[in-house]
Design an enzyme around this catalytic site. Structure first.
Site, PDB file in Angstrom:
ATOM      1  N   ARG A 175      36.197  22.923  10.360  1.00 19.06           N
ATOM      2  CA  ARG A 175      37.500  22.212  10.383  1.00 19.06           C
ATOM      3  C   ARG A 175      37.326  20.694  10.505  1.00 19.06           C
ATOM      4  NH1 ARG A 175      37.981  26.320   8.850  1.00 19.06           N
ATOM      5  NH2 ARG A 175      39.153  28.082   9.644  1.00 19.06           N
ATOM      6  N   SER A 226      46.783  28.351  13.676  1.00 19.84           N
ATOM      7  CA  SER A 226      46.143  28.190  14.989  1.00 19.84           C
ATOM      8  C   SER A 226      46.365  26.775  15.495  1.00 19.84           C
ATOM      9  CB  SER A 226      44.638  28.430  14.874  1.00 19.84           C
ATOM     10  OG  SER A 226      44.402  29.730  14.393  1.00 19.84           O
ATOM     11  N   GLU A 316      43.541  21.757  16.433  1.00 18.31           N
ATOM     12  CA  GLU A 316      43.296  21.767  14.984  1.00 18.31           C
ATOM     13  C   GLU A 316      44.461  21.051  14.309  1.00 18.31           C
ATOM     14  OE1 GLU A 316      41.988  25.606  13.507  1.00 18.31           O
ATOM     15  OE2 GLU A 316      43.024  25.245  11.607  1.00 18.31           O
TER      16      GLU A 316
HETATM   17  C1  FAD Z   1      51.000  30.230   9.022  1.00 22.40           C
HETATM   18  C2  FAD Z   1      49.825  29.295   8.953  1.00 22.40           C
HETATM   19  C3  FAD Z   1      48.544  29.804   8.827  1.00 22.40           C
HETATM   20  C4  FAD Z   1      47.438  28.951   8.726  1.00 22.40           C
HETATM   21  N1  FAD Z   1      46.197  29.487   8.579  1.00 22.40           N
HETATM   22  C5  FAD Z   1      45.138  28.680   8.420  1.00 22.40           C
HETATM   23  C6  FAD Z   1      43.831  29.223   8.195  1.00 22.40           C
HETATM   24  O1  FAD Z   1      43.631  30.427   8.132  1.00 22.40           O
HETATM   25  N2  FAD Z   1      42.811  28.354   8.032  1.00 22.40           N
HETATM   26  C7  FAD Z   1      42.983  27.001   8.070  1.00 22.40           C
HETATM   27  O2  FAD Z   1      42.016  26.270   7.896  1.00 22.40           O
HETATM   28  N3  FAD Z   1      44.208  26.461   8.294  1.00 22.40           N
HETATM   29  C8  FAD Z   1      45.278  27.268   8.463  1.00 22.40           C
HETATM   30  N4  FAD Z   1      46.519  26.732   8.691  1.00 22.40           N
HETATM   31  C9  FAD Z   1      46.673  25.294   8.830  1.00 22.40           C
HETATM   32  C10 FAD Z   1      47.070  24.579   7.518  1.00 22.40           C
HETATM   33  O3  FAD Z   1      47.527  25.484   6.569  1.00 22.40           O
HETATM   34  C11 FAD Z   1      45.890  23.838   6.943  1.00 22.40           C
HETATM   35  O4  FAD Z   1      45.446  22.903   7.891  1.00 22.40           O
HETATM   36  C12 FAD Z   1      46.255  23.122   5.643  1.00 22.40           C
HETATM   37  O5  FAD Z   1      45.089  22.702   4.993  1.00 22.40           O
HETATM   38  C13 FAD Z   1      47.194  21.954   5.866  1.00 22.40           C
HETATM   39  O6  FAD Z   1      47.691  21.535   4.616  1.00 22.40           O
HETATM   40  P1  FAD Z   1      48.987  20.621   4.452  1.00 22.40           P
HETATM   41  O7  FAD Z   1      49.055  20.185   3.044  1.00 22.40           O
HETATM   42  O8  FAD Z   1      50.175  21.304   4.981  1.00 22.40           O
HETATM   43  O9  FAD Z   1      48.612  19.379   5.362  1.00 22.40           O
HETATM   44  P2  FAD Z   1      49.521  18.518   6.360  1.00 22.40           P
HETATM   45  O10 FAD Z   1      49.904  19.369   7.521  1.00 22.40           O
HETATM   46  O11 FAD Z   1      50.617  17.856   5.627  1.00 22.40           O
HETATM   47  O12 FAD Z   1      48.477  17.417   6.826  1.00 22.40           O
HETATM   48  C14 FAD Z   1      47.336  17.776   7.589  1.00 22.40           C
HETATM   49  C15 FAD Z   1      46.440  16.546   7.711  1.00 22.40           C
HETATM   50  O13 FAD Z   1      45.890  16.245   6.427  1.00 22.40           O
HETATM   51  C16 FAD Z   1      46.045  14.856   6.140  1.00 22.40           C
HETATM   52  N5  FAD Z   1      46.222  14.749   4.693  1.00 22.40           N
HETATM   53  C17 FAD Z   1      47.117  15.429   3.934  1.00 22.40           C
HETATM   54  N6  FAD Z   1      46.970  15.109   2.633  1.00 22.40           N
HETATM   55  C18 FAD Z   1      45.970  14.192   2.567  1.00 22.40           C
HETATM   56  C19 FAD Z   1      45.352  13.468   1.495  1.00 22.40           C
HETATM   57  N7  FAD Z   1      45.733  13.616   0.230  1.00 22.40           N
HETATM   58  N8  FAD Z   1      44.363  12.599   1.819  1.00 22.40           N
HETATM   59  C20 FAD Z   1      43.961  12.427   3.102  1.00 22.40           C
HETATM   60  N9  FAD Z   1      44.503  13.085   4.143  1.00 22.40           N
HETATM   61  C21 FAD Z   1      45.480  13.960   3.882  1.00 22.40           C
HETATM   62  C22 FAD Z   1      47.292  14.450   6.907  1.00 22.40           C
HETATM   63  O14 FAD Z   1      47.303  13.073   7.202  1.00 22.40           O
HETATM   64  C23 FAD Z   1      47.173  15.297   8.162  1.00 22.40           C
HETATM   65  O15 FAD Z   1      46.386  14.650   9.139  1.00 22.40           O
HETATM   66  C24 FAD Z   1      47.638  27.566   8.786  1.00 22.40           C
HETATM   67  C25 FAD Z   1      48.939  27.044   8.904  1.00 22.40           C
HETATM   68  C26 FAD Z   1      50.026  27.905   8.986  1.00 22.40           C
HETATM   69  C27 FAD Z   1      51.403  27.349   9.096  1.00 22.40           C
END
Ligand code: FAD
Length: 321
Positions: A175, A226, A316
């Protein structure tokens, strides 16, 4: 003199291909459904327009933050004093076993794209919400695999120029990536190296995973997956490690949920923010919850684990504002 929000909105709106709005409730853009307004909110699918918007705001001294799908964010109730940017470039391109994906694509869309082409390597990521850029940023993963295993290179903006990093240069870990250490860097695209495999088998594997995930995380649940990272057994203080039963350890990691369960986390609540009664590392908003309550619950859980086990859980989830 710093421009007013309205002046900056007008400057940004003048950039071709940028859509911009003022006073946007970020609760609408986060899966947790908490968070106050952003002064300004802009998005574009064009890399050059994105950079122009970024530079315009920064030249005026306006703070900026980039978000993706908002599935791993806690935005403060005060919101964000500055410009929230989203890069929406979501193109996919396949060249043999190499696939290029825009950072603004949905990760699930990328997983489907690769499976449809009979390319193996991303199927265990099926059902992880959010966009591809953030998946690289946080090295998303599940079922023993992370996106980093398939990353060949990442194209990003480092504040001065757009360049590419190889997998090693991304410094991926559990992560973690170098992008988490440089929060002002913007990921635009990722190139993945996959391998040919049977499409139907990949589809079956992905569908099976999605089915299990949907039971654990119902699609309407306002949460971030998580809250805390799992812990590497080898990094634990000796006294804490000694208390962990062998059956709790998976692939060298102790789930944060194990420690949380020992301190009575399951079913705890602050206001409308609850810890799931079936999973101690899953916090959700039952509707109308606040970031303040969410943060209070997180702090309480951290304090309990610290006091009982002498170890600091690390979020996380990422904070904005
Ligand atoms: C129901 C559920 C289940 C999940 N299960 C998992 C799992 O199994 N494994 C896992 O790893 N995660 C899991 N997650 C967490 C999440 O899905 C991941 O962290 C995902 O990658 C976040 O993507 P996002 O586009 O929503 O990012 P955001 O929440 O919008 O942003 C997350 C971070 O990424 C940064 N960011 C976003 N885009 C960019 C970019 N283009 N350049 C630089 N920085 C950027 C943001 O500044 C922020 O700090 C889960 C979440 C939920 C709600």
């Amino acid at each position: 003199m710093m421009p007013t929000t309205e002046e900056m909105r007008a400057h940004l709106a003048a950039i071709p291909n940028v859509t911009v709005s003022a006073d946007v409730p970020l609760a609408l853009h986060t899966r947790f459904g908490v968070g106050g307004p952003a002064d300004l909110y802009a998005e574009t699918g064009s890399e050059s327009a994105f950079l122009e918007a970024l530079r315009t705001a920064q030249a005026a001294g306006i703070p900026t933050v980039v978000i993706g799908g908002g599935t791993n964010l806690i935005v403060s109730d005060r919101g964000y004093r500055g410009l929230v940017l989203r890069y929406r470039g979501d193109a996919f391109e396949a060249n043999g076993s190499r696939v290029m994906a825009g950072a603004g694509s949905e990760l699930q869309g990328l997983v489907n794209f690769t499976i449809d082409r009979g390319l193996k390597g991303l199927e265990t990521l099926a059902g992880i919400p959010g966009w591809t850029g953030a998946a690289v940023y946080g090295n998303a993963g599940a079922y023993g695999h992370s996106i980093s295993e398939r990353v060949a290179s990442v194209r990003f903006f480092d504040g001065l120029s757009v360049r590419a990093f190889s997998n090693t240069e991304c410094e991926f870990a559990y992560r973690e990536s170098i992008f988490k250490q440089h929060k002002d860097w913007i990921i635009f695209a990722v190139e993945l190296e996959l391998e040919p495999a049977d499409r139907e088998e990949l589809r079956r594997a992905a569908d099976g995973i999605v089915k299990i995930r949907n039971e654990k995380f119902p699609v309407t649940m306002r949460c971030a997956g998580s809250i805390f990272k799992n812990l590497l057994l080898r990094d634990l203080p000796h006294a804490a490690a000694a208390q962990v039963p062998a059956e709790a350890v998976r692939e060298g990691k102790v789930p944060a949920a194990w420690f949380l369960e020992q301190v009575g986390a399951k079913g705890m609540q602050v206001g409308r923010i609850h810890v799931a009664d079936y999973h101690a590392n899953l916090i959700y908003n039952t509707g109308g919850g606040t970031a303040a309550d969410l943060c209070a619950l997180i702090q309480d859980l951290k304090a309990r684990v610290e006091s009982r086990f002498g170890l600091a859980l690390e979020e996380e989830v990422q904070y904005v504002g």
